[in-house]
Design a protein around this motif. Sequence first.
Motif, mmCIF file in Angstrom:
data_model
loop_
_atom_site.group_PDB
_atom_site.id
_atom_site.type_symbol
_atom_site.label_atom_id
_atom_site.label_comp_id
_atom_site.label_asym_id
_atom_site.label_seq_id
_atom_site.Cartn_x
_atom_site.Cartn_y
_atom_site.Cartn_z
ATOM 1 N N VAL A 123 3.016 9.384 38.129
ATOM 2 C CA VAL A 123 3.306 9.809 39.309
ATOM 3 C C VAL A 123 4.166 8.751 39.888
ATOM 4 C CG1 VAL A 123 1.359 10.964 39.435
ATOM 5 C CG2 VAL A 123 1.348 8.700 40.099
ATOM 6 N N SER A 124 4.945 9.217 40.963
ATOM 7 C CA SER A 124 5.610 7.913 41.964
ATOM 8 C C SER A 124 5.029 7.829 43.169
ATOM 9 C CB SER A 124 6.847 8.406 42.147
ATOM 10 O OG SER A 124 7.095 9.381 42.962
ATOM 11 N N ALA A 125 5.194 6.553 43.635
ATOM 12 C CA ALA A 125 4.587 6.087 44.883
ATOM 13 C C ALA A 125 4.826 7.003 46.103
ATOM 14 C CB ALA A 125 4.845 4.616 45.133
ATOM 15 N N ALA A 126 4.036 7.019 47.138
ATOM 16 C CA ALA A 126 4.371 7.692 48.347
ATOM 17 C C ALA A 126 5.105 6.688 49.238
ATOM 18 C CB ALA A 126 3.047 8.200 49.177
ATOM 19 N N MET A 127 6.269 6.645 48.927
ATOM 20 C CA MET A 127 6.997 5.618 49.745
ATOM 21 C C MET A 127 8.399 6.166 49.977
ATOM 22 S SD MET A 127 6.124 2.005 47.679
ATOM 23 C CE MET A 127 7.159 1.033 48.544
ATOM 24 N N GLN A 128 8.965 5.652 51.047
ATOM 25 C CA GLN A 128 10.408 6.517 51.740
ATOM 26 C C GLN A 128 11.438 5.908 50.736
ATOM 27 O OE1 GLN A 128 11.066 5.910 55.618
ATOM 28 N NE2 GLN A 128 13.265 7.004 55.711
ATOM 29 N N ALA A 129 11.169 4.926 50.090
ATOM 30 C CA ALA A 129 12.332 4.294 49.230
ATOM 31 C C ALA A 129 12.361 4.471 47.784
ATOM 32 C CB ALA A 129 12.529 2.685 49.206
ATOM 33 N N VAL A 130 11.091 5.419 47.640
ATOM 34 C CA VAL A 130 10.788 5.774 46.200
ATOM 35 C C VAL A 130 10.773 7.282 45.830
ATOM 36 C CG1 VAL A 130 9.007 5.667 44.152
ATOM 37 C CG2 VAL A 130 9.489 3.717 45.792
ATOM 38 N N SER A 131 9.749 7.921 46.852
ATOM 39 C CA SER A 131 9.682 9.372 46.545
ATOM 40 C C SER A 131 10.426 10.401 47.495
ATOM 41 C CB SER A 131 8.223 9.938 46.486
ATOM 42 O OG SER A 131 7.641 9.055 45.424
ATOM 43 N N GLY A 132 11.823 10.781 47.061
ATOM 44 C CA GLY A 132 12.306 11.816 47.956
ATOM 45 C C GLY A 132 12.274 13.131 47.230
ATOM 46 N N THR A 133 13.161 14.092 47.691
ATOM 47 C CA THR A 133 13.351 15.261 46.837
ATOM 48 C C THR A 133 13.855 15.253 45.431
ATOM 49 O OG1 THR A 133 15.444 15.879 47.980
ATOM 50 C CG2 THR A 133 13.415 16.763 48.880
ATOM 51 N N GLU A 134 14.767 14.463 45.048
ATOM 52 C CA GLU A 134 15.332 14.193 43.911
ATOM 53 C C GLU A 134 14.136 13.641 42.964
ATOM 54 O OE1 GLU A 134 19.004 12.140 44.214
ATOM 55 O OE2 GLU A 134 20.192 13.536 45.329
ATOM 56 N N MET A 135 13.789 12.562 43.263
ATOM 57 C CA MET A 135 12.375 11.944 42.377
ATOM 58 C C MET A 135 11.390 12.812 42.245
ATOM 59 S SD MET A 135 11.212 9.621 40.920
ATOM 60 C CE MET A 135 11.968 7.864 41.328
ATOM 61 N N ALA A 136 11.094 13.805 43.138
ATOM 62 C CA ALA A 136 10.013 15.026 42.800
ATOM 63 C C ALA A 136 10.558 15.927 41.887
ATOM 64 C CB ALA A 136 9.603 15.408 44.232
ATOM 65 N N ILE A 137 11.730 16.267 42.075
ATOM 66 C CA ILE A 137 12.253 17.282 41.116
ATOM 67 C C ILE A 137 12.584 16.619 39.721
ATOM 68 C CG2 ILE A 137 14.190 18.548 40.436
ATOM 69 C CD1 ILE A 137 14.915 19.057 43.584
ATOM 70 N N SER A 138 12.966 15.506 39.635
ATOM 71 C CA SER A 138 13.312 14.876 38.238
ATOM 72 C C SER A 138 11.682 14.537 37.549
ATOM 73 C CB SER A 138 13.862 13.164 38.556
ATOM 74 O OG SER A 138 15.071 13.612 38.933
ATOM 75 N N LEU A 139 10.734 14.039 38.258
ATOM 76 C CA LEU A 139 9.674 13.975 37.626
ATOM 77 C C LEU A 139 9.111 15.323 37.326
ATOM 78 C CD1 LEU A 139 7.654 11.015 39.611
ATOM 79 C CD2 LEU A 139 8.392 11.097 37.283
ATOM 80 N N ALA A 140 8.963 16.381 38.414
ATOM 81 C CA ALA A 140 8.624 17.568 38.013
ATOM 82 C C ALA A 140 8.894 18.115 36.758
ATOM 83 C CB ALA A 140 8.493 18.495 39.036
ATOM 84 N N ARG A 141 10.186 18.255 36.451
ATOM 85 C CA ARG A 141 10.857 18.469 35.308
ATOM 86 C C ARG A 141 10.524 17.879 33.865
ATOM 87 N NH1 ARG A 141 17.377 19.038 36.332
ATOM 88 N NH2 ARG A 141 17.124 20.042 34.058
ATOM 89 N N ARG A 142 9.977 16.656 34.093
ATOM 90 C CA ARG A 142 9.462 16.117 32.886
ATOM 91 C C ARG A 142 7.830 16.192 32.899
ATOM 92 N NH1 ARG A 142 14.090 14.379 34.616
ATOM 93 N NH2 ARG A 142 15.542 13.535 33.349
ATOM 94 N N MET A 193 4.810 14.115 38.643
ATOM 95 C CA MET A 193 4.356 14.277 40.013
ATOM 96 C C MET A 193 4.917 13.333 40.925
ATOM 97 S SD MET A 193 1.229 15.912 41.875
ATOM 98 C CE MET A 193 0.092 14.424 41.660
ATOM 99 N N ALA A 194 5.528 13.733 42.054
ATOM 100 C CA ALA A 194 5.774 12.617 43.069
ATOM 101 C C ALA A 194 5.098 12.706 44.318
ATOM 102 C CB ALA A 194 7.138 12.640 43.401
ATOM 103 N N PHE A 195 4.521 11.954 44.843
ATOM 104 C CA PHE A 195 3.742 11.956 46.128
ATOM 105 C C PHE A 195 4.794 11.575 47.464
ATOM 106 C CE2 PHE A 195 0.017 11.120 43.402
ATOM 107 C CZ PHE A 195 -0.799 11.807 43.796
ATOM 108 N N LEU A 196 5.246 12.668 48.088
ATOM 109 C CA LEU A 196 6.233 12.519 49.327
ATOM 110 C C LEU A 196 5.569 11.583 50.449
ATOM 111 C CD1 LEU A 196 7.537 16.056 49.471
ATOM 112 C CD2 LEU A 196 8.429 14.107 48.290
#
Length: 209
Positions: A55-74, A77-80
């Motif tokens: 999962v990715s950290a719930a940080m503005q500089a880390v978890s945006g829509t692109e990160m969430a989509i990329s992680l989900a495809r693999r 999960m990302a925490f917005l």
Amino acid sequence: MSKILNDTSRTFSEYLLIPGLTEKHHVPSNVNLSAPVSTVSGREKPRFSLNIPIVSAAMQAVSGTEMAISLARRGGMAFLFCSQTIESQANMVSKVKSHKAGFVKSDTNIKPTSTLRELMQKMKESGHSTVPVTEDGQNNGKLVGLITDKDFWEFEDDLNDTVSKYMTPMSKVIHGTVGITLKEANALLHRHKKECLPILEKDGTLNSL
């Protein structure tokens, strides 16, 4: 706070991995990296799980829509991040949930008036062998054709010729329209023996591939 344990403690040097114990069922396809996300009590199955425990950290500089989509495809999960308005958060979630795996934005495009030399440079930089030709050369421009590295021969053709001379015109391009499912898109690719399928908006502009 540190604790003193009365049980026997072990160090890494006290363990030895014995080689030569690989059996027939020890193959990558039998490896399961899934991890529960929801609370599990006893033998109850988790309501939510991830295919990979990342999962990715719930940080503005880390978890945006692109990160969430990329992680989900693999399988992850990302925490917005929450340091934004509820409306903004809902918009980000909507973009992630509306993403269709298998459809990507075109990152290599060219104008019909560009030269083959310019096209070859773009192909070399991107590694793509198929390039959408749009009126303005942008990934959301009106599609006028497709060109591949099989449509011309760099050692025989004049590299100063324009792309429009060698491309497959729009009238012969197999394409789909926005709303097509991944299954339907794959069926079109298989039926027409194509490797790339442009997805167009109703006005003929390129949406994705």
